[in-house]
Design a protein around this motif. Structure first.
Motif, PDB file in Angstrom:
ATOM      1  N   LEU A  63       0.796  -1.277  -0.122  1.00  0.00           N
ATOM      2  CA  LEU A  63       0.150   0.417  -0.043  1.00  0.00           C
ATOM      3  C   LEU A  63       0.992   1.162   0.016  1.00  0.00           C
ATOM      4  CD1 LEU A  63      -2.697   1.675   0.147  1.00  0.00           C
ATOM      5  CD2 LEU A  63      -3.239   1.230   2.598  1.00  0.00           C
ATOM      6  N   LEU A  67       0.140   4.449  -2.634  1.00  0.00           N
ATOM      7  CA  LEU A  67       0.198   5.893  -1.929  1.00  0.00           C
ATOM      8  C   LEU A  67       1.572   7.102  -2.309  1.00  0.00           C
ATOM      9  CD1 LEU A  67      -1.351   4.865   1.683  1.00  0.00           C
ATOM     10  CD2 LEU A  67      -2.382   6.209  -0.346  1.00  0.00           C
ATOM     11  N   TRP A  70       0.140   7.258  -6.298  1.00  0.00           N
ATOM     12  CA  TRP A  70      -0.443   8.520  -6.333  1.00  0.00           C
ATOM     13  C   TRP A  70      -0.258   9.656  -5.911  1.00  0.00           C
ATOM     14  CZ3 TRP A  70      -4.494   9.369  -1.980  1.00  0.00           C
ATOM     15  CH2 TRP A  70      -5.826  10.257  -2.527  1.00  0.00           C
ATOM     16  N   GLN A 162      -1.710   5.696   6.262  1.00  0.00           N
ATOM     17  CA  GLN A 162      -2.055   4.980   5.610  1.00  0.00           C
ATOM     18  C   GLN A 162      -3.762   4.779   5.196  1.00  0.00           C
ATOM     19  OE1 GLN A 162       0.167   1.057   5.585  1.00  0.00           O
ATOM     20  NE2 GLN A 162       1.816   1.883   4.184  1.00  0.00           N
ATOM     21  N   ARG A 163      -4.552   4.953   6.157  1.00  0.00           N
ATOM     22  CA  ARG A 163      -5.300   4.416   6.118  1.00  0.00           C
ATOM     23  C   ARG A 163      -6.481   5.656   5.918  1.00  0.00           C
ATOM     24  NH1 ARG A 163      -6.067   2.530  10.706  1.00  0.00           N
ATOM     25  NH2 ARG A 163      -6.981   4.397  11.940  1.00  0.00           N
ATOM     26  N   SER A 166      -5.912   6.257   2.213  1.00  0.00           N
ATOM     27  CA  SER A 166      -6.609   4.970   1.400  1.00  0.00           C
ATOM     28  C   SER A 166      -8.154   5.474   1.158  1.00  0.00           C
ATOM     29  CB  SER A 166      -6.265   3.798   2.186  1.00  0.00           C
ATOM     30  OG  SER A 166      -5.432   3.293   1.683  1.00  0.00           O
ATOM     31  N   GLY A 169      -8.014   8.792  -1.549  1.00  0.00           N
ATOM     32  CA  GLY A 169      -7.959   7.960  -2.223  1.00  0.00           C
ATOM     33  C   GLY A 169      -9.938   7.280  -2.973  1.00  0.00           C
ATOM     34  N   SER A 170      -9.792   7.064  -2.029  1.00  0.00           N
ATOM     35  CA  SER A 170     -11.584   6.058  -2.107  1.00  0.00           C
ATOM     36  C   SER A 170     -12.587   7.450  -2.283  1.00  0.00           C
ATOM     37  CB  SER A 170     -11.763   5.094  -1.309  1.00  0.00           C
ATOM     38  OG  SER A 170     -10.976   3.986  -0.926  1.00  0.00           O
ATOM     39  N   TYR A 180      -8.814  13.945  -9.312  1.00  0.00           N
ATOM     40  CA  TYR A 180      -7.751  12.769  -9.365  1.00  0.00           C
ATOM     41  C   TYR A 180      -7.354  12.368 -10.029  1.00  0.00           C
ATOM     42  CZ  TYR A 180      -6.704   7.695  -8.732  1.00  0.00           C
ATOM     43  OH  TYR A 180      -6.157   6.689  -7.599  1.00  0.00           O
ATOM     44  N   TRP A 186      -6.209   1.849  -8.116  1.00  0.00           N
ATOM     45  CA  TRP A 186      -6.210   1.743  -6.615  1.00  0.00           C
ATOM     46  C   TRP A 186      -6.416   1.775  -5.057  1.00  0.00           C
ATOM     47  CZ3 TRP A 186      -1.748   6.108  -8.443  1.00  0.00           C
ATOM     48  CH2 TRP A 186      -0.169   5.336  -9.553  1.00  0.00           C
ATOM     49  N   PHE A 187      -7.740   2.375  -5.529  1.00  0.00           N
ATOM     50  CA  PHE A 187      -8.425   2.511  -4.753  1.00  0.00           C
ATOM     51  C   PHE A 187     -10.341   1.758  -4.587  1.00  0.00           C
ATOM     52  CE2 PHE A 187      -5.506   6.371  -3.797  1.00  0.00           C
ATOM     53  CZ  PHE A 187      -4.569   5.457  -2.815  1.00  0.00           C
ATOM     54  N   LYS A 190     -17.013   3.622  -2.956  1.00  0.00           N
ATOM     55  CA  LYS A 190     -17.263   4.330  -1.921  1.00  0.00           C
ATOM     56  C   LYS A 190     -18.975   3.915  -2.463  1.00  0.00           C
ATOM     57  CE  LYS A 190     -14.333   6.020   1.873  1.00  0.00           C
ATOM     58  NZ  LYS A 190     -14.703   5.303   2.905  1.00  0.00           N
TER      59      LYS A 190
END
Length: 234
Positions: A63, A67, A70, A162-163, A166, A169-170, A180, A186-187, A190
């Motif tokens: 990850l 990251l 990105w 990291q969370r 992420s 990104g989502s 974006y 990568w993500f 939602k």
């Protein structure tokens, strides 16, 4: 102001005081003990070492690569790239400037972080991180996905960092606002809220349907109902 924001301000203020104490000692070498500095941090032992090892085990090297790639694409070559590994990742993000560039790049209009300036001072770096966190929350990252300033600055929980990234990104992929800049794979995207608005007449009609489905007990009695043999008492 929430409790978390009060805590963040208290942490930043504490490091502000420590920074100026260190500057004062640097100007007064006769008051400073040899070999003493802010960077001297003793190793963890016992239970604290076990807890830290467990936290560190959640860090995902794969990850990290996603990251880094990105953020580099999103912000441009100006932010550079870190050395591979947790220490390099933390050092890259620690002063909050790269994070601030990242969150600003996701806003098409007015940028949430007005001033991005690198500083060697701890409280300035933590303040910059706090600005990123406030902007990320404004963008839509939930509090449960948000890391704390010390998680990054002191390296206490880089998996939490990291969370947060992420989740950011989502959100950027889900919003699809054209800001974006990266691989959409990568993500994960939602699920969007499917909000429905009903009129008063529709709500009343729905209540009537539920009432009919439940039936009526008017005129009902227990006459003729059997519950088995009566209990005999000897």
């Amino acid at each position: 102001m929430t409790g978390d924001q009060h805590l963040e301000l208290w942490i930043v203020f504490t490091y502000f005081v420590v920074d100026y104490c260190v500057l004062f000692l640097d100007c007064q070498p006769h008051l400073k003990s040899p070999g003493v500095g802010m960077a001297n941090k003793g190793p963890s032992y016992g239970m604290s070492r076990q807890v830290q090892d467990k936290i560190d085990s959640k860090y995902d090297p794969e990850l990290e690569q996603i990251l880094v790639e990105w953020i580099s694409r999103q912000c441009g070559s100006g932010v550079g790239k870190p050395e591979a590994g947790k220490i390099g990742f933390q050092t890259w993000l620690k002063d909050g400037c790269v994070l601030s560039e990242l969150i600003n790049s996701l806003f098409a209009g007015e940028k949430p972080v007005k001033k991005i300036q690198s500083s060697p001072m701890a409280f300035k770096q933590m303040e910059q991180i706090s600005q990123f966190l406030n902007a990320a929350e404004k963008y839509g990252v939930t509090k449960t996905d948000m890391f704390q300033t010390v998680d990054l600055w002191e390296g206490k929980d880089l998996a939490a960092v990291q969370r947060t990234l992420s989740a950011l990104g989502s959100l950027a992929i889900t919003k699809d606002e054209g800001t974006y800049n990266g691989d959409p794979n990568w993500f994960f995207k939602k699920a969007m809220e499917n909000k429905r608005d009903f009129t008063d007449d529709q709500l009343k009609a729905g209540k009537n349907v539920i009432g009919l489905q439940m039936g009526s007990n008017k005129g009902a009695s227990q006459e003729g109902m059997s519950y088995g043999r009566a209990r005999q008492i000897l």
